[in-house]
Design a protein around this motif. Structure first.
Motif: not given
Length: 539
Positions: A59, A66, A84-85, A88-89, A92, A101-102, A105-106
């Motif tokens: 990351l 971020i 957070i979603t 993440f999107n 990507c 992975s999610y 990031v979370r």
């Protein structure tokens, strides 16, 4: 080795060293090296292990992106900030992140978001200071929303709460609206239950029922005229909290009380037939809450309130009219408009101005000082409530308007116009024609004004069974249903006939009339005075 085990090891080494054991013996007995023995003799508490150096993460190339997103979010409207979603999107789709992975990031966003707020001076600097409330001095008021199934329909109502700050004693009231009428009625009910008015301040937010204008960032308010009169009548000292969320903590007691009351007493969703029934339940819940204990307090709510009840200011002797008087004009549909809703009144008032007293959950219509109609307040704007009884005089002249009348449909939905009415109506129309049969039905409906509903239904049923399709026959059967036949009936020869409930009796109207007359207490007539006149004449 865990931290607890290391502490015990150090304690054992120090104990043996004080007993005279040499360094080599300490090493051999406890199975440790020279450095451990020296560290134990230097301090009873083991030194904290140095943290492992951070490892590289996949990351790392995306962390600046971020951080920049979180910085921009500081000045973005709260409801349109990045989740957070969404972060993440975007990583990507816009930055080619594929092998992170999610959850990674979370975890990073959860760590960095408060750090970035601190770095940019956005931390909450307000401190909360514990308060001590004196008995009988302070209270808090607020409204909350609740959901209730009212006559089978899920509706949203307003819950008024007045909470005493010292004891935690709270009084609640449910109404169809959160307007000024409900605001006043809630106060009057609460003061009546408490037996007095708080001797100090009552805390409010900036409700429109009380505050017409907030002046700048100060505590000064322009109050509504009726609220000023209400405060003067009950000698209420009002304190207004800061506008918005920043002032919610200033009356946190009542804010939490509404949520507690809703979770503990209104789950599952109550099912009631009227607001009066619901408020009776609410009063029972308030009395039951007197036995609860708040936090770690020694006394219950009821015991604490008993101590402050004597310190409240007395209630005024004169009542205060909480309702709002209005003077609408009745339109050609025999309706009045009140707060964007329409209600019916008797058709004889068409074109005239009437007086309406609007309360929180109902309204009353007056012709001068005579009440002519009453309605429960509607819960939605633009709604209409019509009473079929208000149109009966007009329907006598226009019987063809009844089949499609809105008032008839509402009467059917409310259960006032039953299938028994429909069956009698159909039979009357078949026997007399549509117009005369409908007029006969209207005359039957007029019986409801002075005869109980269940007796009229019994009369219609009996008349329909006998084929008597006139209003007079229904009225006769309704009166017979209202007055049950005595089981003992005197006969002409002096004997008493014992009748069964199914026996048919033809009552004598003369006998019935005489039995209902009061006792005659006058002395019997005499002709003595006339005899004296005759003697005088002959002499």
């Amino acid at each position: 080795m865990s931290a607890g085990s290391r502490v015990e090891l150090y304690a054992a080494i120090r104990r043996d060293a004080r007993a005279g054991m040499s360094g080599r013996e300490l090493q051999r007995r406890h199975g440790v090296g020279w450095r451990t023995v020296q560290a134990a003799l230097a301090s009873a508490w083991p030194a904290q292990r140095a943290p492992y150096p951070p490892r590289a993460s996949k990351l790392d190339p995306f962390k600046p992106v971020i951080d920049q997103i979180l910085v921009v979010d500081l000045d973005t409207p709260r409801k349109q900030r990045h989740t957070i979603t969404r972060i993440f999107n975007r990583l990507c789709a816009e930055h080619g992140m594929t092998d992170v992975s999610y959850p990674v990031v979370r975890a990073y966003v959860a760590q960095r978001r408060p750090e970035i707020r601190t770095e940019h001076g956005r931390t909450e600097s307000a401190a909360f200071v514990p308060q001590t409330h004196l008995p009988g001095r302070e209270a808090e008021v607020d409204f909350g929303e609740i959901s209730v199934r009212l006559r089978g329909e899920l509706v949203t109502l307003h819950l008024f709460s007045l909470r005493m700050s010292y004891s935690g004693k709270a009084v609640h009231r449910v109404s169809a609206t959160g307007g000024q009428e409900a605001f006043f009625e809630g106060h009057v009910h609460a003061f009546k239950v408490l037996g007095g008015v708080p001797a100090g301040r009552i805390r409010y937010d900036n409700l429109k029922a009380a505050v017409a204008q907030v002046i700048g960032f100060s505590r000064q308010r322009v109050e509504t005229d009726r609220w000023v009169a209400f405060r003067s009548h009950f000698n209420v000292d009002a304190f207004y909290c800061q506008p918005g969320i920043s002032g919610a903590h200033e009356k946190g007691g009542v804010e939490g009380d509404i949520g507690r009351f809703r979770r503990n007493h209104l789950v599952p969703v109550p099912e009631v037939d009227s607001l009066r029934e619901l408020n009776e339940f609410i009063d029972d819940y308030d009395r039951a809450d007197d036995d609860r204990r708040i936090g770690h307090r020694v006394h219950t709510v009821g015991e604490a309130f008993a101590a402050e009840r004597q310190l409240l200011k007395p209630l005024p002797v004169e009542p205060f009219e909480t309702g709002l008087w209005m003077t609408p004009r009745v339109d050609r549909f025999a309706q009045i408009t009140v707060r964007s809703n329409r209600c019916s009144v008797p058709s004889r008032f068409i074109g005239r101005q009437v007086r309406v007293l609007l309360h929180a959950s109902d309204l009353a219509v007056y012709d001068g000082r005579t009440p002519v109609a009453s309605h429960e307040r509607l819960l939605t704007k633009g709604a209409c409530r019509l009473e079929l009884d208000h149109y009966l005089e007009a329907l006598i002249r226009k019987p063809g308007a009844l089949p499609g009348a809105t008032a008839l449909e509402q009467a059917r939905a409310a259960g006032a116009f039953t299938t028994v009415h429909d069956a009698w109506w159909a039979a009357a129309c078949k026997a007399h024609g549509d117009a005369d049969g409908t007029r006969a039905l209207v005359e039957v409906l007029l019986l409801h004004r002075h005869t109980p509903h269940e007796h009229v239904i019994a009369g219609i049923t009996a008349a329909l069974r006998a084929g008597a399709l006139t209003a007079d026959a229904v009225a006769l059967e309704a009166r017979r249903a209202a007055e049950p036949i005595d089981s003992a009936v005197p006969e002409a020869d002096g004997h008493t006939a014992i009748l069964t409930p199914d026996a048919a009796v033809v009552a004598s109207l003369t006998h019935r009339r005489l039995t209902h007359l009061p006792a005659d207490t006058r002395p019997p007539p005499t002709v003595t005075a006339y005899d004296q006149l005759l003697r005088q004449t002959t002499s």
